[in-house]
Scaffold this motif. Structure first.
Motif, PDB file in Angstrom:
ATOM      1  N   ARG A 178      21.765  48.118  34.951  1.00 10.56           N
ATOM      2  CA  ARG A 178      23.638  47.720  34.538  1.00 10.56           C
ATOM      3  C   ARG A 178      23.332  46.723  33.107  1.00 10.56           C
ATOM      4  N   PRO A 219      30.227  47.451  36.849  1.00 13.85           N
ATOM      5  CA  PRO A 219      30.097  48.245  38.254  1.00 13.85           C
ATOM      6  C   PRO A 219      31.725  48.728  38.016  1.00 13.85           C
ATOM      7  N   GLU A 255      20.694  46.821  40.015  1.00 17.85           N
ATOM      8  CA  GLU A 255      20.692  48.491  39.386  1.00 17.85           C
ATOM      9  C   GLU A 255      20.577  48.384  37.904  1.00 17.85           C
ATOM     10  N   GLN A 262      25.719  52.608  27.781  1.00 18.01           N
ATOM     11  CA  GLN A 262      25.261  52.242  28.395  1.00 18.01           C
ATOM     12  C   GLN A 262      25.316  53.904  29.359  1.00 18.01           C
ATOM     13  N   GLU A 263      25.451  54.331  30.476  1.00 15.58           N
ATOM     14  CA  GLU A 263      25.251  55.081  31.172  1.00 15.58           C
ATOM     15  C   GLU A 263      24.344  56.150  30.307  1.00 15.58           C
ATOM     16  N   TRP A 319      29.089  40.768  40.531  1.00 19.47           N
ATOM     17  CA  TRP A 319      28.199  40.727  39.203  1.00 19.47           C
ATOM     18  C   TRP A 319      28.827  40.291  37.814  1.00 19.47           C
ATOM     19  N   CYS A 376      25.991  45.978  28.612  1.00 19.19           N
ATOM     20  CA  CYS A 376      26.161  45.854  29.825  1.00 19.19           C
ATOM     21  C   CYS A 376      27.157  47.044  30.281  1.00 19.19           C
ATOM     22  N   TYR A 377      26.752  47.645  31.453  1.00 19.84           N
ATOM     23  CA  TYR A 377      26.804  48.496  32.114  1.00 19.84           C
ATOM     24  C   TYR A 377      27.670  47.910  33.306  1.00 19.84           C
ATOM     25  N   ASN A 409      24.145  54.821  35.907  1.00 20.90           N
ATOM     26  CA  ASN A 409      23.956  53.833  35.576  1.00 20.90           C
ATOM     27  C   ASN A 409      22.976  54.262  34.000  1.00 20.90           C
TER      28      ASN A 409
END
Length: 251
Positions: free
Chosen positions: A86, A103, A84, A33-34, A119, A100-101, A63
Motif C-alpha cells: 500500500r 485501506p 500489505e 495504485q491498485e 494505517w 499511497c493506497y 493492492n
DNA sequence: ATGTCCCAACTTTTGGGA
C-alpha cells in the motif's frame, strides 16, 4: 515537473489505457495504485518503451502501488508495518514522492475501518520524521473525502465510511506534518471529484467523491502551477473507476 | 444509490472486494 496519481484498478486490465494516457500527457512521474499484480508481473518493458523506470510494491490479487519516473528513481522505500502493498516511496529528479493506497475501511463497525485509521496514523508518524531538506509530494487513493464539498451528497453518505469524523481527523493529522492539499488549495470552491462508482450510472449522475489527493510540503506548495483532475479519463472503453489527478510544479 | 468491474478458482459461475 508533471506528476500524476491514478488508481488504475488493475494494471493488467488497464495497461493499454495507462500507456495511452502517459503518451498523451507526458508526466515525469506517475504514482499508481491498485496495480493488483505480483511483482514479477509488472510490465517493466512496456513502461521502459515510453522512457519510464518503475518501482513496484505488489502482492498479486489485491493492492499494489508503483512509481514510474522518467527523471530517475532512487532510495525506494517499501510499505508500512502491515505488510500489505500500500505504500512505495522514491526520489525522482530531486522530488521525494510516495504513492499511497489507504485501506478502504469497508464500514464503520468493520475491523478494516480501525486498520484504516491505524494505517493513516502510521503514515503520519513516518512523514512527521521525514528528512525536510528537499521537496516532498505524497499522493494516492486515500479513501477519505476530506470535507463535505468533496462528495456529491453528504446526507446520502451519513454513517458510511470515507466521510466519518475520525477519518477526516486522521487526514488532518497527516496535513499537520506540514502538507498542503494542492488541488483544494488551487480550487477552493469546485468539488473536483476523482472517483465515481461503476454502479448505478454514478459518473453520468455526478455521484462522485474526491478521495484521490495530492499533498505537497508547505515550503514547495507555492511551486504548484496547476492541479487538476482529468475526468475525461473516466470515460470511454474500460475506464478505471478513478480519474488521474495531475500536478505541475516549477521546483 | 448499489443498475459494475476485477480477481481467483480443482473456472464456464460464484464469492470477495471495492
Amino acid at each position: 515537473m508533471r506528476v500524476v496519481t491514478w488508481n488504475v484498478n488493475s494494471l493488467n486490465a488497464r495497461l493499454a489505457r495507462v500507456l495511452e494516457w502517459l503518451e498523451a500527457n507526458a508526466p515525469d512521474v506517475a504514482l499508481l495504485q491498485e496495480t493488483k499484480l505480483r511483482e514479477a508481473a509488472f510490465p517493466t518493458e512496456a513502461f521502459a518503451a515510453l522512457g519510464y523506470e518503475g518501482a513496484h510494491v505488489g502482492q498479486g490479487q489485491w493492492n499494489g502501488v508503483a512509481v514510474l519516473s522518467r527523471v530517475g528513481i532512487a532510495d525506494v522505500e517499501r510499505g508500512l508495518s502491515d505488510g500489505e502493498a500500500r505504500l512505495v516511496g522514491a526520489t525522482c529528479g530531486g522530488l521525494r514522492v510516495y504513492s499511497c493506497y489507504v485501506p478502504n475501511g469497508r464500514a464503520l463497525d468493520d475491523p478494516h475501518y480501525a486498520y484504516k485509521l491505524r494505517w493513516l496514523d502510521e503514515l503520519s508518524d513516518r512523514l512527521a520524521r521525514r528528512d525536510r531538506s528537499g521537496p516532498l509530494l505524497v499522493a494516492g487513493d486515500f479513501n477519505v473525502a476530506p470535507a463535505d464539498l468533496d462528495v456529491w451528497d453528504p446526507a446520502a453518505l451519513a454513517g458510511l465510511t470515507h466521510v466519518s469524523e475520525p477519518e477526516r481527523a486522521a487526514l488532518e493529522r497527516l496535513e499537520a506534518t506540514g502538507l498542503v492539499d494542492v488541488v483544494r488549495a488551487l480550487h477552493p470552491d469546485e468539488p473536483c471529484f476523482t472517483w465515481w462508482d461503476y454502479r448505478g450510472g454514478a459518473f453520468h449522475r455526478g455521484w462522485g467523491m474526491r478521495i484521490d489527493l495530492v499533498y505537497v510540503d508547505a515550503d514547495h506548495a507555492t511551486a504548484v502551477r496547476a492541479a487538476y483532475v482529468d475526468r475525461d479519463a473516466r470515460k470511454g472503453v474500460k475506464p478505471s473507476d478513478h480519474a488521474p489527478v495531475v500536478v505541475d510544479l516549477d521546483l
